[in-house]
Design a protein around this motif. Structure first.
Motif, short mmCIF file in Angstrom:
data_model
loop_
_atom_site.label_atom_id
_atom_site.label_comp_id
_atom_site.label_asym_id
_atom_site.label_seq_id
_atom_site.Cartn_x
_atom_site.Cartn_y
_atom_site.Cartn_z
N LEU A 12 0.83 -1.20 0.00
CA LEU A 12 0.00 0.00 0.00
C LEU A 12 0.87 1.26 0.00
O LEU A 12 0.60 2.21 -0.73
CB LEU A 12 -0.94 0.01 1.20
N MET A 13 1.92 1.26 0.79
CA MET A 13 2.83 2.41 0.83
C MET A 13 3.47 2.64 -0.54
O MET A 13 3.60 3.78 -0.99
CB MET A 13 3.90 2.21 1.91
N THR A 14 3.83 1.58 -1.22
CA THR A 14 4.41 1.68 -2.55
C THR A 14 3.39 2.26 -3.53
O THR A 14 3.72 3.13 -4.34
CB THR A 14 4.90 0.30 -3.04
N LYS A 58 -9.74 4.95 -8.41
CA LYS A 58 -9.21 3.79 -9.12
C LYS A 58 -8.17 3.05 -8.28
O LYS A 58 -8.07 1.83 -8.31
CB LYS A 58 -8.60 4.25 -10.44
N GLU A 59 -7.40 3.83 -7.47
CA GLU A 59 -6.36 3.24 -6.63
C GLU A 59 -6.91 2.71 -5.30
O GLU A 59 -6.16 2.22 -4.47
CB GLU A 59 -5.28 4.28 -6.34
N GLY A 60 -8.23 2.88 -5.07
CA GLY A 60 -8.83 2.38 -3.84
C GLY A 60 -8.63 3.29 -2.64
O GLY A 60 -8.69 2.84 -1.51
N LEU A 61 -8.41 4.59 -2.88
CA LEU A 61 -8.22 5.56 -1.80
C LEU A 61 -9.47 6.42 -1.66
O LEU A 61 -10.26 6.53 -2.59
CB LEU A 61 -7.00 6.44 -2.10
N GLU A 62 -9.68 7.03 -0.50
CA GLU A 62 -10.81 7.93 -0.28
C GLU A 62 -10.32 9.34 -0.07
O GLU A 62 -9.22 9.56 0.44
CB GLU A 62 -11.62 7.49 0.95
#
Length: 163
Positions: A12-14, A58-62
């Motif tokens: 996730l950090m990457t 798209k990256e699954g972030l809010e």
């Protein structure tokens, strides 16, 4: 004590760092230019922010916007009310709802809160309460008591608190 991140956290950090490197950092000037072009209509959403919201999804972030009310300057300098705000808190709330951001948090700004150390602000409010995993700030961002926290501090705190 030093803890090793698990594989899921490392991945996730990457992903977050790649997102920042590819989409955020290269576009800061474009965002600033678009905001300046709006003049007094500061609540118009720049196209670059729309593009970034799509990519973040798209990256699954809010997306979360945190604001303070009343304005810190009105609390810290109650006798100096020369600062005129572009919008009331209700107008700001309505405009941000229209922007498509997923979350909008209004935190009460008090004299007591103004004494919060930068590390406590990050740990207690952003990480523990809001469960922050990623942060995007402007180039001149400072936070915490007397604006003591800097971008460099954020980089250190990001490693410590895993965001």
């Amino acid at each position: 004590m030093i803890f090793e991140h698990n594989e899921k956290t490392k991945e996730l950090m990457t992903r977050v760092q790649a997102f920042m490197d590819k989409h955020i950092y290269p576009n800061e000037k474009t965002y600033d230019d678009q905001m300046k072009a709006f003049g007094t209509d500061r609540w118009q959403v720049p196209q670059i922010l729309e593009d970034l919201k799509v990519i973040a999804k798209k990256e699954g972030l809010e997306s979360v916007v945190l604001t303070f009310y009343p304005h810190p300057r009105h609390v810290l300098y109650p006798d100096d009310q020369q600062l005129k705000l572009l919008n009331t808190i209700d107008e700001k709330t309505e405009e941000l709802k229209k922007s498509g951001l997923q979350h909008f948090v209004v935190h009460e700004f008090t004299k007591e809160f103004s004494r919060t150390k930068s590390v406590n602000f990050i740990r207690d409010l952003l990480v523990n309460k809001l469960k922050m995993k990623h942060m995007v700030v402007g180039y001149n961002h400072h936070f915490g008591r007397n604006r003591e926290g800097s971008y460099d501090d954020l980089k250190e705190l990001a490693e410590l608190y895993n965001f």
